[in-house]
Scaffold this motif. Structure first.
Motif, PDB file in Angstrom:
ATOM      1  N   ARG A 198     126.285  25.081  73.530  1.00  0.00           N
ATOM      2  CA  ARG A 198     127.212  24.006  73.222  1.00  0.00           C
ATOM      3  C   ARG A 198     127.635  24.088  71.759  1.00  0.00           C
ATOM      4  O   ARG A 198     126.963  24.699  70.926  1.00  0.00           O
ATOM      5  CB  ARG A 198     126.573  22.635  73.484  1.00  0.00           C
ATOM      6  N   GLY A 199     128.761  23.457  71.472  1.00  0.00           N
ATOM      7  CA  GLY A 199     129.207  23.343  70.094  1.00  0.00           C
ATOM      8  C   GLY A 199     129.439  24.678  69.414  1.00  0.00           C
ATOM      9  O   GLY A 199     130.066  25.582  69.959  1.00  0.00           O
ATOM     10  N   ARG A 200     128.914  24.778  68.195  1.00  0.00           N
ATOM     11  CA  ARG A 200     129.155  25.973  67.390  1.00  0.00           C
ATOM     12  C   ARG A 200     128.535  27.219  68.016  1.00  0.00           C
ATOM     13  O   ARG A 200     129.094  28.313  67.882  1.00  0.00           O
ATOM     14  CB  ARG A 200     128.598  25.752  65.992  1.00  0.00           C
ATOM     15  N   ARG A 201     127.404  27.060  68.671  1.00  0.00           N
ATOM     16  CA  ARG A 201     126.793  28.234  69.310  1.00  0.00           C
ATOM     17  C   ARG A 201     127.699  28.800  70.401  1.00  0.00           C
ATOM     18  O   ARG A 201     127.832  30.020  70.537  1.00  0.00           O
ATOM     19  CB  ARG A 201     125.433  27.866  69.883  1.00  0.00           C
ATOM     20  N   GLY A 331     140.982  25.289  73.554  1.00  0.00           N
ATOM     21  CA  GLY A 331     139.727  25.503  74.276  1.00  0.00           C
ATOM     22  C   GLY A 331     138.512  25.313  73.393  1.00  0.00           C
ATOM     23  O   GLY A 331     137.539  24.649  73.785  1.00  0.00           O
ATOM     24  N   LEU A 332     138.546  25.869  72.194  1.00  0.00           N
ATOM     25  CA  LEU A 332     137.423  25.712  71.279  1.00  0.00           C
ATOM     26  C   LEU A 332     137.280  24.259  70.828  1.00  0.00           C
ATOM     27  O   LEU A 332     136.160  23.759  70.655  1.00  0.00           O
ATOM     28  CB  LEU A 332     137.603  26.622  70.065  1.00  0.00           C
ATOM     29  N   GLY A 333     138.406  23.579  70.646  1.00  0.00           N
ATOM     30  CA  GLY A 333     138.338  22.162  70.313  1.00  0.00           C
ATOM     31  C   GLY A 333     137.727  21.340  71.438  1.00  0.00           C
ATOM     32  O   GLY A 333     136.962  20.395  71.190  1.00  0.00           O
ATOM     33  N   SER A 339     130.771  18.738  73.486  1.00  0.00           N
ATOM     34  CA  SER A 339     129.424  18.737  72.926  1.00  0.00           C
ATOM     35  C   SER A 339     129.128  17.426  72.200  1.00  0.00           C
ATOM     36  O   SER A 339     128.022  16.868  72.322  1.00  0.00           O
ATOM     37  CB  SER A 339     129.267  19.919  71.961  1.00  0.00           C
ATOM     38  N   ALA A 340     130.107  16.907  71.454  1.00  0.00           N
ATOM     39  CA  ALA A 340     129.905  15.639  70.746  1.00  0.00           C
ATOM     40  C   ALA A 340     129.720  14.481  71.724  1.00  0.00           C
ATOM     41  O   ALA A 340     128.853  13.612  71.523  1.00  0.00           O
ATOM     42  CB  ALA A 340     131.097  15.374  69.824  1.00  0.00           C
ATOM     43  N   LEU A 341     130.509  14.460  72.797  1.00  0.00           N
ATOM     44  CA  LEU A 341     130.375  13.387  73.781  1.00  0.00           C
ATOM     45  C   LEU A 341     129.024  13.447  74.486  1.00  0.00           C
ATOM     46  O   LEU A 341     128.385  12.406  74.717  1.00  0.00           O
ATOM     47  CB  LEU A 341     131.506  13.481  74.809  1.00  0.00           C
TER      48      LEU A 341
END
Length: 361
Positions: A198-201, A331-333, A339-341
């Protein structure tokens, strides 16, 4: 002594209050009623034919309706002769979009800038056809047949201004690369989701995988198969960007919708992006608005970008590059947003459980 002394003294051991009551058989909870499998059977029976019909419509219908529709074509030469040639071409209503040029040099420049697919030049010896098989071998052959037919079957001089790769004159290897790149992008997005990244990973994994796909694909298509020419690093970048656009879209939808997002993203890219790309012919050869939609999706934009940087020194590369960049960015956004949600949901859930009253003994 406990049992014997109790018997001899006439006192019985104390019993629990429940022992004096007749024992009640323990009632185990009833197992839940199994879900009806009939609905699942009906869903499968209905869904499979729908998917087959959608696939046939997406792949077979554009192929069966292939014909020139406002295909950009240049006409050059003296005004009187050029006007006559233009009128003959306009007899094919809606087939060509005519661009007039003063001479052959201007027509060549327009072909190299990807403004037109070819040009008919009026000369003293008769019409001369300029083509660009690098833009589309199918269109180059179509133009040669059309101009020869208008010339009454006479031999028409043909010059390939921007030829396709010597080892891939029909562009077969280039067009065949669309499906593997699409599958690579879908696989990258699905693997990132299924591994729980998730996220940056997830972003790092997608960018790294797409970069490697671009390097491998450029090595195979450009160096080994000889299907591409021009700057090798630019080709690798275009192939990697096309893969990232697909992978980010699939992973982004999965981050927002869960695992069903993988299926939705794959369905859009495979059943719409792949057959609507116009890779085997040209976007102007597909029915309206299929050709336009195909250029808005990653497979079509990827092929257009790859042709521009491989054979035309980057001419007309801005639009497809921007399309792929938008797909990748959105897509990246979506991955970061999903991930934040999910992280917010996980942090609020324990706070709610802490305020629940403890059960009374």
């Amino acid at each position: 002594m406990s049992a014997e002394s109790a018997t001899h003294t006439g006192t019985a051991p104390p019993r629990s209050p429940q022992s004096s009551q007749p024992s009640q058989p323990s009632q185990s909870p009833q197992p839940p009623t199994p879900p009806s499998h009939g609905r699942h059977v009906v869903a499968v029976v209905v869904l499979v034919p729908v998917l087959v019909a959608l696939a046939l419509w997406a792949f077979a219908w554009p192929a069966a309706r292939t014909a020139p529709r406002d295909l950009p074509l240049g006409v050059a030469g003296p005004a009187t002769v050029a006007t006559q040639i233009q009128k003959q071409l306009e007899e094919h209503e809606g087939a060509f979009e005519i661009h007039r040029y003063a001479d052959e040099a201007a027509a060549r420049d327009a072909i190299e800038d990807r403004t037109v697919y070819g040009a008919v030049v009026a000369t003293e010896q008769g019409p001369k056809l300029l083509t660009a098989s690098a833009a589309s071998p199918f269109v180059a052959q179509l133009l040669q047949q059309s101009v020869t037919q208008q010339a009454g079957g006479a031999q028409v001089r043909t010059v390939d201004v921007v030829p396709a790769a010597k080892d891939d004159p029909r562009g077969s290897a280039l067009t065949s690369s669309v499906l593997p790149l699409t599958l690579a992008g879908i696989a990258a997005g699905a693997v990132v989701t299924l591994l729980g990244l998730r996220g940056r990973r997830a972003i790092v994994a997608l960018v790294g995988a797409s970069a490697l796909v671009g390097l491998v694909a450029a090595s195979l298509a450009g160096s080994w198969l000889g299907a591409l020419t021009g700057n090798w690093w630019a080709q690798a970048g275009a192939l990697g960007l096309a893969t990232l656009a697909v992978g980010a879209a699939v992973a982004g939808l999965a981050a927002l919708l869960g695992p069903p997002g993988i299926g939705l993203g794959g369905l859009v890219v495979m059943l719409l992006g792949n057959p609507f790309s116009g890779a085997a012919t040209a976007p102007e050869m597909l029915p309206d608005p299929v050709g336009t939609i195909g250029q808005w999706l990653p497979p079509g934009a990827g092929v257009s970008l790859l042709r521009s940087i491989s054979f035309f020194d980057g001419a007309a590369a801005a639009a497809p590059a921007l399309t792929l960049t938008w797909w990748a960015a959105l897509g990246l956004g979506a991955i970061l947003l999903g991930s934040a949600l999910k992280r917010r949901k996980e942090t609020t859930a324990p706070a709610l459980t802490d305020h629940e009253p403890a059960p009374a003994n």
